[in-house]
Write an enzyme that holds these catalytic residues in place. Sequence first.
Site, PDB file in Angstrom:
ATOM      1  N   LYS A  34      37.355  29.389  69.236  1.00 18.73           N
ATOM      2  CA  LYS A  34      38.747  29.716  68.936  1.00 18.73           C
ATOM      3  C   LYS A  34      39.350  30.583  70.046  1.00 18.73           C
ATOM      4  O   LYS A  34      38.613  31.198  70.835  1.00 18.73           O
ATOM      5  CB  LYS A  34      38.847  30.448  67.599  1.00 18.73           C
ATOM      6  N   GLY A  57      36.045  40.523  54.170  1.00 18.25           N
ATOM      7  CA  GLY A  57      34.938  40.165  53.286  1.00 18.25           C
ATOM      8  C   GLY A  57      33.595  39.980  53.952  1.00 18.25           C
ATOM      9  O   GLY A  57      32.569  39.878  53.283  1.00 18.25           O
ATOM     10  N   CYS A  67      38.232  38.983  59.834  1.00 15.83           N
ATOM     11  CA  CYS A  67      39.586  38.411  59.764  1.00 15.83           C
ATOM     12  C   CYS A  67      40.604  39.449  59.278  1.00 15.83           C
ATOM     13  O   CYS A  67      41.780  39.380  59.625  1.00 15.83           O
ATOM     14  CB  CYS A  67      39.593  37.209  58.829  1.00 15.83           C
TER      15      CYS A  67
HETATM   16 FE1  SRM Z   1      39.389  34.314  60.453  1.00 15.22          FE
HETATM   17  C1  SRM Z   1      36.803  32.150  60.251  1.00 15.22           C
HETATM   18  C2  SRM Z   1      40.510  33.356  57.480  1.00 15.22           C
HETATM   19  C3  SRM Z   1      42.316  35.877  61.092  1.00 15.22           C
HETATM   20  C4  SRM Z   1      37.871  36.023  62.997  1.00 15.22           C
HETATM   21  N1  SRM Z   1      38.791  32.933  59.126  1.00 15.22           N
HETATM   22  C5  SRM Z   1      37.711  32.117  59.248  1.00 15.22           C
HETATM   23  C6  SRM Z   1      37.686  31.075  58.145  1.00 15.22           C
HETATM   24  C7  SRM Z   1      38.358  29.838  58.665  1.00 15.22           C
HETATM   25  C8  SRM Z   1      36.259  30.760  57.673  1.00 15.22           C
HETATM   26  C9  SRM Z   1      36.191  29.645  56.692  1.00 15.22           C
HETATM   27  O1  SRM Z   1      36.165  28.488  57.078  1.00 15.22           O
HETATM   28  O2  SRM Z   1      36.191  29.932  55.490  1.00 15.22           O
HETATM   29  C10 SRM Z   1      38.516  31.815  57.065  1.00 15.22           C
HETATM   30  C11 SRM Z   1      39.280  30.945  56.108  1.00 15.22           C
HETATM   31  C12 SRM Z   1      39.197  31.542  54.719  1.00 15.22           C
HETATM   32  C13 SRM Z   1      40.283  31.066  53.820  1.00 15.22           C
HETATM   33  O3  SRM Z   1      40.047  30.139  53.011  1.00 15.22           O
HETATM   34  O4  SRM Z   1      41.366  31.646  53.877  1.00 15.22           O
HETATM   35  C14 SRM Z   1      39.355  32.747  57.932  1.00 15.22           C
HETATM   36  N2  SRM Z   1      41.134  34.473  59.526  1.00 15.22           N
HETATM   37  C15 SRM Z   1      41.362  34.101  58.245  1.00 15.22           C
HETATM   38  C16 SRM Z   1      42.710  34.618  57.756  1.00 15.22           C
HETATM   39  C17 SRM Z   1      43.382  33.697  56.751  1.00 15.22           C
HETATM   40  C18 SRM Z   1      42.493  36.016  57.140  1.00 15.22           C
HETATM   41  C19 SRM Z   1      43.682  36.516  56.341  1.00 15.22           C
HETATM   42  O5  SRM Z   1      43.508  36.648  55.125  1.00 15.22           O
HETATM   43  O6  SRM Z   1      44.746  36.736  56.908  1.00 15.22           O
HETATM   44  C20 SRM Z   1      43.422  34.779  59.102  1.00 15.22           C
HETATM   45  C21 SRM Z   1      44.115  33.523  59.547  1.00 15.22           C
HETATM   46  C22 SRM Z   1      44.884  33.715  60.809  1.00 15.22           C
HETATM   47  C23 SRM Z   1      45.686  32.502  61.207  1.00 15.22           C
HETATM   48  O7  SRM Z   1      46.790  32.365  60.657  1.00 15.22           O
HETATM   49  O8  SRM Z   1      45.216  31.726  62.024  1.00 15.22           O
HETATM   50  C24 SRM Z   1      42.231  35.068  60.016  1.00 15.22           C
HETATM   51  N3  SRM Z   1      40.025  35.643  61.851  1.00 15.22           N
HETATM   52  C25 SRM Z   1      41.240  36.259  61.872  1.00 15.22           C
HETATM   53  C26 SRM Z   1      41.210  37.366  62.784  1.00 15.22           C
HETATM   54  C27 SRM Z   1      42.330  38.375  63.004  1.00 15.22           C
HETATM   55  C28 SRM Z   1      43.256  38.089  64.141  1.00 15.22           C
HETATM   56  O9  SRM Z   1      43.303  36.979  64.670  1.00 15.22           O
HETATM   57  O10 SRM Z   1      43.958  39.026  64.484  1.00 15.22           O
HETATM   58  C29 SRM Z   1      39.934  37.398  63.327  1.00 15.22           C
HETATM   59  C30 SRM Z   1      39.383  38.442  64.326  1.00 15.22           C
HETATM   60  C31 SRM Z   1      39.988  38.291  65.667  1.00 15.22           C
HETATM   61  C32 SRM Z   1      39.320  37.264  66.525  1.00 15.22           C
HETATM   62  O11 SRM Z   1      39.268  36.096  66.137  1.00 15.22           O
HETATM   63  O12 SRM Z   1      38.862  37.628  67.600  1.00 15.22           O
HETATM   64  C33 SRM Z   1      39.195  36.320  62.732  1.00 15.22           C
HETATM   65  N4  SRM Z   1      37.660  34.102  61.487  1.00 15.22           N
HETATM   66  C34 SRM Z   1      37.188  34.954  62.453  1.00 15.22           C
HETATM   67  C35 SRM Z   1      35.858  34.546  62.813  1.00 15.22           C
HETATM   68  C36 SRM Z   1      34.965  35.214  63.888  1.00 15.22           C
HETATM   69  C37 SRM Z   1      35.237  34.584  65.219  1.00 15.22           C
HETATM   70  C38 SRM Z   1      34.097  34.682  66.191  1.00 15.22           C
HETATM   71  O13 SRM Z   1      34.359  34.625  67.409  1.00 15.22           O
HETATM   72  O14 SRM Z   1      32.932  34.764  65.778  1.00 15.22           O
HETATM   73  C39 SRM Z   1      35.550  33.426  62.026  1.00 15.22           C
HETATM   74  C40 SRM Z   1      34.234  32.611  62.022  1.00 15.22           C
HETATM   75  C41 SRM Z   1      34.194  31.601  63.116  1.00 15.22           C
HETATM   76  O15 SRM Z   1      35.191  31.304  63.786  1.00 15.22           O
HETATM   77  O16 SRM Z   1      33.104  31.076  63.309  1.00 15.22           O
HETATM   78  C42 SRM Z   1      36.685  33.188  61.198  1.00 15.22           C
HETATM   79 FE1  SF4 Z   2      34.827  36.719  56.327  1.00 15.79          FE
HETATM   80 FE2  SF4 Z   2      37.137  35.887  57.356  1.00 15.79          FE
HETATM   81 FE3  SF4 Z   2      36.203  34.829  55.121  1.00 15.79          FE
HETATM   82 FE4  SF4 Z   2      37.167  37.306  55.130  1.00 15.79          FE
HETATM   83  S1  SF4 Z   2      38.311  35.401  55.501  1.00 15.79           S
HETATM   84  S2  SF4 Z   2      35.327  36.661  54.131  1.00 15.79           S
HETATM   85  S3  SF4 Z   2      36.401  38.044  57.121  1.00 15.79           S
HETATM   86  S4  SF4 Z   2      35.329  34.676  57.183  1.00 15.79           S
END
Ligand code: SRM
Ligand code: SF4
Length: 534
Positions: free
Chosen positions: A184, A453, A458
């Site tokens: 990403k 969580g 995120c």
């Molecule tokens: Fe995130 C994966 C939700 C912002 C770091 N994130 C996920 C997944 C897709 C995992 C999954 O498949 O279940 C989550 C979806 C759950 C769901 O059903 O909602 C998820 N991330 C979110 C959201 C919805 C959190 C929220 O409640 O706001 C945010 C959606 C943003 C958007 O509109 O695109 C969200 N995620 C972030 C952020 C914050 C940011 O961007 O400022 C981060 C940390 C910053 C970063 O990415 O550097 C973040 N998400 C991750 C990671 C760890 C990435 C890594 O390099 O390891 C994952 C896991 C992955 O990608 O393997 C992940």
């Molecule tokens: Fe973990 Fe992101 Fe899912 Fe929250 S939304 S439980 S931080 S992967």
Amino acid sequence: MTDTATTTTTSLNKFEKFKAEKDGLAVKGEIEKFAALGWEAMDETDRDHRLKWVGVFFRPVTPGKFMMRMRLPNGILTSSQMRALAGVVQRYGDDGNADITTRQNIQLRGIRIEDLPDIFNRFHAVGLTSVQSGMDNIRNITGDPVAGLDADELYDTREVVQQIQDMLTNKGEGNPEFTNLPRKFNIAIAGGRDNSVHAEINDLAFVPAFKEGTGDWGLGTGEESSQSPIFGFNVLVGGFFSAKRCEAAIPLNAWVSPEDVVAVCRAVLEVYRDHGLRANRQKSRLMWLIDEWGLEKFRQEVENRLGKSLLPAAAKDEIDWEKRDHIGVYKQKQSEFNYVGLHIPVGRLYAEDMFEIARLAEVYGSGEIRFTVEQNIIIPNIPDSRLATFLTEPLLERFSIDPGLLTRSLVSCTGSQFCNFALIETKNRALGIIKALEAELILTANVRIHWTGCPNSCGQPQVADIGLMGTKTRKNGKAVEGVDIYMGGKVGKDAHLGTCVIKGIPCEDLQPFLQNLLIEHFGAKPRQEALVTH
Ligand code: SRM
Ligand code: SF4
């Protein structure tokens, strides 16, 4: 991809393998087929992974009920778009809801695969896209939430953010040039003095900075020169959070003029796409490549792609304000107009809320709606003459313009209700604990509490005053849900990341624990004590 990239991908992990077999974006042409087949019969890799290239996420927690992640450049949408989103959520009854995300974006829940053709048609009709919003793509591009409204802004980020999205997604239709990144990728553009986008936690960020004195301010064109300071952006690279490692972005030592931002995004992404590390997904984000190459070589490669040299960074950036949360009523730079920030508890919306927000935006404003990275809403362009009536609208009792000082800054990721990575339930628990704390304590300033969580972060616990990261811990010999506590995150001016200060507090003990923390570190007073003293 170049030959160099091919040679670095010799040991292909499972994700690189399925991407090599079939590009994720290919599923765009197969939506009708999937709808006819149903989620149980379709190919599992398409269902669980490739559908994310069109923003559709299989949820193992709620099989058959998918999540859809949109793209909203700069977090801006129209009332018609909001109604289209509400209409989609509405058809799923109790299963349907939507979450404003930490990237100024929205996700819809309850989606059935058989409805996708109709949903995509509806989105197309109102100019919405969900393309390339998951997996190894560029996430929603964040910009200043009060761009074009704020009298103190340095740059209106709206147009450039849209241009970057158009370039990366071929105007929302999908762009195969950028559908196979190593991982990403996050981009943010700050336009104000308070860094409303958390620039420092993005893989690529642009922060306002003036170049002083005489010189060549183009990208080496040698044409422009000036005595007076010229506006542009200092470039930051490599910020990210992951379970393995969290880093703030570092300066690329580059200053770019606004006209060159899109080209620089393209150049950085091409370098990352073609040279980023792909063998181990835990070590694939941009910073790992910068580590491997060193910043100088990385900068040089970006220049090669640009076809011209980058100017060194301006001596200082213009981020010199504390971060604003935009909740409440604020005067716009357009005289006699206001923007109003509504607090949306943990970003959760239901269909009727969404229809009502669309109505309010139309009746009182210009029909525009904006989201913030704190998961809240801004309704802009409300004339002075309509403001008082707007403030009497019943929706504002739930979506307050003046919430409690803990509620106000509460942010939470999805958690175990829908996310299978989650180690704990977040959103509902966060609301419950905050309510109890506000009942017990008197606060004098807001305290930013972020819940996440699991270690994917995120919910950005590292930017919070108090960050809570889900974990499993033990109490009385039993495994229970718990949190690791982060503190010291600073946003806005002099932003820096907080760190883990204590591990494994059981969630059932969290309320008294937080109460003490708020009293000891944030000047909170117990209500009982305050009553006795007075
Ligand atoms: Fe995130 C994966 C939700 C912002 C770091 N994130 C996920 C997944 C897709 C995992 C999954 O498949 O279940 C989550 C979806 C759950 C769901 O059903 O909602 C998820 N991330 C979110 C959201 C919805 C959190 C929220 O409640 O706001 C945010 C959606 C943003 C958007 O509109 O695109 C969200 N995620 C972030 C952020 C914050 C940011 O961007 O400022 C981060 C940390 C910053 C970063 O990415 O550097 C973040 N998400 C991750 C990671 C760890 C990435 C890594 O390099 O390891 C994952 C896991 C992955 O990608 O393997 C992940
Ligand atoms: Fe973990 Fe992101 Fe899912 Fe929250 S939304 S439980 S931080 S992967």
